[in-house]
Scaffold this motif. Structure first.
Motif, PDB file in Angstrom:
ATOM      1  N   TYR A 371       0.806  -1.230   0.000  1.00  0.00           N
ATOM      2  CA  TYR A 371       0.000   0.000   0.000  1.00  0.00           C
ATOM      3  C   TYR A 371       0.835   1.274   0.000  1.00  0.00           C
ATOM      4  CZ  TYR A 371      -4.305  -2.558   0.233  1.00  0.00           C
ATOM      5  OH  TYR A 371      -5.351  -3.382  -0.100  1.00  0.00           O
ATOM      6  N   GLU A 372       2.160   1.128   0.036  1.00  0.00           N
ATOM      7  CA  GLU A 372       3.011   2.327   0.011  1.00  0.00           C
ATOM      8  C   GLU A 372       2.762   3.206  -1.227  1.00  0.00           C
ATOM      9  OE1 GLU A 372       4.295  -0.266   3.035  1.00  0.00           O
ATOM     10  OE2 GLU A 372       4.074  -0.691   0.876  1.00  0.00           O
ATOM     11  N   PRO A 373       2.540   2.625  -2.447  1.00  0.00           N
ATOM     12  CA  PRO A 373       2.281   3.492  -3.605  1.00  0.00           C
ATOM     13  C   PRO A 373       1.004   4.319  -3.485  1.00  0.00           C
ATOM     14  CG  PRO A 373       2.919   1.292  -4.315  1.00  0.00           C
ATOM     15  CD  PRO A 373       2.673   1.210  -2.840  1.00  0.00           C
ATOM     16  N   LEU A 374       0.070   3.874  -2.650  1.00  0.00           N
ATOM     17  CA  LEU A 374      -1.190   4.597  -2.490  1.00  0.00           C
ATOM     18  C   LEU A 374      -1.035   5.840  -1.624  1.00  0.00           C
ATOM     19  CD1 LEU A 374      -4.299   4.503  -3.028  1.00  0.00           C
ATOM     20  CD2 LEU A 374      -4.513   3.160  -0.925  1.00  0.00           C
ATOM     21  N   ALA A 375      -0.072   5.802  -0.695  1.00  0.00           N
ATOM     22  CA  ALA A 375       0.033   6.862   0.315  1.00  0.00           C
ATOM     23  C   ALA A 375       0.172   8.270  -0.267  1.00  0.00           C
ATOM     24  CB  ALA A 375       1.186   6.554   1.263  1.00  0.00           C
ATOM     25  N   PRO A 376       1.121   8.543  -1.182  1.00  0.00           N
ATOM     26  CA  PRO A 376       1.243   9.913  -1.692  1.00  0.00           C
ATOM     27  C   PRO A 376       0.003  10.375  -2.450  1.00  0.00           C
ATOM     28  CG  PRO A 376       2.641   8.425  -2.965  1.00  0.00           C
ATOM     29  CD  PRO A 376       2.151   7.660  -1.770  1.00  0.00           C
ATOM     30  N   GLU A 377      -0.703   9.437  -3.100  1.00  0.00           N
ATOM     31  CA  GLU A 377      -1.910   9.793  -3.843  1.00  0.00           C
ATOM     32  C   GLU A 377      -3.049  10.166  -2.890  1.00  0.00           C
ATOM     33  OE1 GLU A 377      -1.967  10.034  -7.112  1.00  0.00           O
ATOM     34  OE2 GLU A 377       0.018   9.177  -7.483  1.00  0.00           O
ATOM     35  N   VAL A 378      -3.156   9.429  -1.781  1.00  0.00           N
ATOM     36  CA  VAL A 378      -4.166   9.761  -0.766  1.00  0.00           C
ATOM     37  C   VAL A 378      -3.888  11.139  -0.187  1.00  0.00           C
ATOM     38  CG1 VAL A 378      -5.002   9.167   1.550  1.00  0.00           C
ATOM     39  CG2 VAL A 378      -4.809   7.383  -0.206  1.00  0.00           C
ATOM     40  N   ILE A 379      -2.630  11.413   0.135  1.00  0.00           N
ATOM     41  CA  ILE A 379      -2.268  12.719   0.695  1.00  0.00           C
ATOM     42  C   ILE A 379      -2.544  13.845  -0.297  1.00  0.00           C
ATOM     43  CG2 ILE A 379      -0.265  14.111   1.404  1.00  0.00           C
ATOM     44  CD1 ILE A 379       0.754  11.429   2.735  1.00  0.00           C
ATOM     45  N   ALA A 380      -2.318  13.580  -1.585  1.00  0.00           N
ATOM     46  CA  ALA A 380      -2.516  14.613  -2.616  1.00  0.00           C
ATOM     47  C   ALA A 380      -3.986  14.824  -2.963  1.00  0.00           C
ATOM     48  CB  ALA A 380      -1.728  14.239  -3.874  1.00  0.00           C
ATOM     49  N   HIS A 381      -4.808  13.779  -2.855  1.00  0.00           N
ATOM     50  CA  HIS A 381      -6.161  13.845  -3.421  1.00  0.00           C
ATOM     51  C   HIS A 381      -7.287  13.662  -2.406  1.00  0.00           C
ATOM     52  CE1 HIS A 381      -4.620  13.820  -7.550  1.00  0.00           C
ATOM     53  NE2 HIS A 381      -3.806  12.852  -7.191  1.00  0.00           N
ATOM     54  N   VAL A 382      -6.975  13.372  -1.146  1.00  0.00           N
ATOM     55  CA  VAL A 382      -8.014  13.043  -0.161  1.00  0.00           C
ATOM     56  C   VAL A 382      -7.921  13.988   1.022  1.00  0.00           C
ATOM     57  CG1 VAL A 382      -8.900  11.239   1.380  1.00  0.00           C
ATOM     58  CG2 VAL A 382      -8.001  10.618  -0.872  1.00  0.00           C
ATOM     59  N   LYS A 383      -9.088  14.477   1.480  1.00  0.00           N
ATOM     60  CA  LYS A 383      -9.083  15.332   2.671  1.00  0.00           C
ATOM     61  C   LYS A 383      -9.640  14.620   3.899  1.00  0.00           C
ATOM     62  CE  LYS A 383     -13.421  17.895   1.864  1.00  0.00           C
ATOM     63  NZ  LYS A 383     -13.944  19.278   1.744  1.00  0.00           N
ATOM     64  N   ASN A 384     -10.440  13.574   3.656  1.00  0.00           N
ATOM     65  CA  ASN A 384     -10.954  12.784   4.775  1.00  0.00           C
ATOM     66  C   ASN A 384     -10.989  11.327   4.333  1.00  0.00           C
ATOM     67  OD1 ASN A 384     -12.939  11.546   6.701  1.00  0.00           O
ATOM     68  ND2 ASN A 384     -12.964  13.643   7.485  1.00  0.00           N
ATOM     69  N   LEU A 385     -10.371  10.452   5.126  1.00  0.00           N
ATOM     70  CA  LEU A 385     -10.225   9.041   4.774  1.00  0.00           C
ATOM     71  C   LEU A 385     -11.001   8.197   5.774  1.00  0.00           C
ATOM     72  CD1 LEU A 385      -8.816   6.807   3.085  1.00  0.00           C
ATOM     73  CD2 LEU A 385      -6.843   7.026   4.619  1.00  0.00           C
ATOM     74  N   VAL A 386     -12.000   7.453   5.266  1.00  0.00           N
ATOM     75  CA  VAL A 386     -12.786   6.546   6.094  1.00  0.00           C
ATOM     76  C   VAL A 386     -12.364   5.123   5.756  1.00  0.00           C
ATOM     77  CG1 VAL A 386     -15.095   5.768   6.717  1.00  0.00           C
ATOM     78  CG2 VAL A 386     -14.719   8.172   6.111  1.00  0.00           C
ATOM     79  N   LEU A 387     -11.843   4.404   6.748  1.00  0.00           N
ATOM     80  CA  LEU A 387     -11.268   3.083   6.516  1.00  0.00           C
ATOM     81  C   LEU A 387     -12.108   1.991   7.154  1.00  0.00           C
ATOM     82  CD1 LEU A 387      -7.511   3.948   7.153  1.00  0.00           C
ATOM     83  CD2 LEU A 387      -8.553   3.401   4.950  1.00  0.00           C
ATOM     84  N   MET A 388     -12.110   0.825   6.514  1.00  0.00           N
ATOM     85  CA  MET A 388     -12.808  -0.351   7.050  1.00  0.00           C
ATOM     86  C   MET A 388     -12.068  -1.608   6.608  1.00  0.00           C
ATOM     87  SD  MET A 388     -16.171   0.040   4.550  1.00  0.00           S
ATOM     88  CE  MET A 388     -16.973  -1.479   4.996  1.00  0.00           C
ATOM     89  N   GLY A 389     -12.390  -2.740   7.214  1.00  0.00           N
ATOM     90  CA  GLY A 389     -11.847  -4.020   6.768  1.00  0.00           C
ATOM     91  C   GLY A 389     -10.420  -4.286   7.200  1.00  0.00           C
TER      92      GLY A 389
END
Length: 465
Positions: A371-389
């Protein structure tokens, strides 16, 4: 009975045939094979015939032998033919032992390839398969060809065989699970990209790559191969190609394939001629990744359908369910269903489709992919992250460990259900915001597949007051 159906009948008549599992396609085939004179055994983890529910009556009516429970694979012994389901891992020892003993191990898709009388176009890849496959089928349909669409998308193919004529075209989406044992390849083969995926099922990344390569390895010229230029692995598949190999790329011009030109025109370059065929501004599909899917599909059918057809379909097709699918606007907030986001690369493509920061619902079943490749994209494109599972903590860890996290202002919350996730996302939203379900994970912790997950999300969102 047409020739191909007759050949299939000759293959199975009087043979002992084991089916692994009673999924939708196998239920259809079991009935057909019994009718063709096969002695059928159903091998399944279920413990009793009653566990099959309504299908139990069919099992009794057809006189099917059963090998059930913990040792269900014992039923492989002594069979002439075994039909495996894509989810059954090919290299398991009981199956390999059966092959060594002379049993023919095949699948519904493989048998269709063996007996299909018409041209086959096949599409595989980690991302973009379904949209690319669907676009190709729409191109052929709009050009007046009868299309048989199936494989990893839609209906089982082999039961269609009696209706397939030589002048038709079969358009087939192929997963790594289907390809891993294939011994035939389609006349036109598309590989969109190959990124880490399904490593819970494949022993390693190389086995996954090798499965994908099977779409090319058994081609017979004249044939055509369409490869994604921007992916190192697909670019490395050129030595496997035996026919007319072309690229598709959004980021570079090419003199051999479909590309997005700097002026915003989708173009096809072949045999020294560059043909602009569609303006990017006229494409209805959302997201740059869908421009790539459109380029791949156009490159596959180039020369087979008129350019006007590619233009018409490309400028009117709005997408496939669960792929950045608009659900509704409520209180000024727009909800999108991107349940197809079963891996980081798919979710990244979804996030990049918006020119504002979004509220993202993510997490699900763990396929053991990074999931490391996802991290910079989440920081750049997401303001609120709701996680489950199960993958929720893994995604959070990757995001928090990124050097830009502290300054991002990203809020992270946890939900214990889809209903809860939607409620948390809604509470965080302001008019003008976007909420998107794009889990970057498979669905199998809570749902049988991503479609069921996406439909539950849509049902919850549409029920909001």
């Amino acid at each position: 009975m047409q020739k191909e159906q007759q050949q299939l009948a000759e293959l199975v008549k009087g043979k002992k045939v084991a089916f692994i599992g009673a999924g939708v396609s196998h239920k259809t085939l079991i009935e057909e094979f019994v009718g063709l004179g096969a002695q059928v055994t159903l091998c399944d983890k279920k413990n009793s015939v009653e566990d099959f529910g309504d299908y139990a009556d069919t099992i009794r009516r057809l006189g099917i032998d059963l090998s059930l429970g913990e040792h269900y694979m014992d039923g492989f012994k002594g069979q002439d033919i075994i039909l495996r389901t894509p989810g059954f891992e090919y290299y398991q020892k009981p199956l390999q032992d059966a092959i060594a003993a002379g049993t023919m191990v095949t699948s519904e898709v493989e048998l269709f390839f063996d007996y299909c009388p018409c041209e086959i176009v096949g599409v595989t890849g980690s991302d973009g398969k379904t949209t690319t496959t669907t676009l190709i089928s729409k191109f052929y349909e709009a050009a007046g060809r009868k299309v048989h669409l199936g494989g990893n998308i839609g209906a089982a193919l082999l039961p269609m065989l009696p209706d397939v004529a030589p002048e038709d075209v079969a358009v087939v989406e192929l997963s790594s699970f289907q390809l891993i044992s294939m011994h035939k390849s389609p006349k036109i083969a598309v590989v969109t990209n190959v990124t880490p995926n399904h490593l819970d099922h494949h022993k390693d990344m190389q086995e996954y790559i090798d499965a994908k390569r099977n779409i090319l390895l058994h081609q017979v010229p004249p044939c055509r191969e369409v490869l994604g230029f921007e992916n190192d692995i697909t670019r490395g598949m050129v030595p496997d190609c035996k026919g007319k190999q072309v690229w598709f790329t959004r980021l570079h011009d090419t003199d051999n394939g479909a590309f997005l030109r700097e002026d915003g025109m989708l173009c096809m370059a072949e045999d020294g001629v560059v043909t602009p065929f569609l303006a990017q501004k006229d494409v209805k599909l959302r997201g740059l990744h869908n421009i790539e899917n459109l380029l791949a599909a156009a490159a596959a059918v180039w020369g087979e359908v008129p350019i006007e057809v590619i233009q018409k379909v490309g400028s009117t097709f709005t997408g496939v369910e669960h792929r950045i699918e608009p659900v509704r606007v409520l209180d000024g907030v727009t909800y999108y269903n991107d349940s197809i986001g079963t891996s980081p690369t798919r979710t990244i493509a979804g996030l990049r489709s918006f020119d504002q920061k979004v509220i993202l619902i993510a997490g699900g079943y763990d396929k053991h992919i990074p999931y490391e490749p996802l991290a910079p994209e989440v920081i750049a494109h997401v303001k609120n992250l709701v996680l489950m599972g199960a993958t929720g903590p893994r995604i959070e860890k990757a995001v928090r460990e990124h050097p830009d996290f502290a300054a991002s202002g990203l809020a992270i919350q946890y939900a214990d259900s889809m209903q809860h996730a939607v409620e948390l996302a809604r509470a965080a939203a302001q008019p003008g915001d976007i909420i998107i379900l794009s889990p970057a994970s498979a669905s199998f912790d809570l749902y049988p597949n991503f479609e069921v997950r996406g439909r539950e999300f849509k049902s919850i969102v549409n029920a909001l007051k």
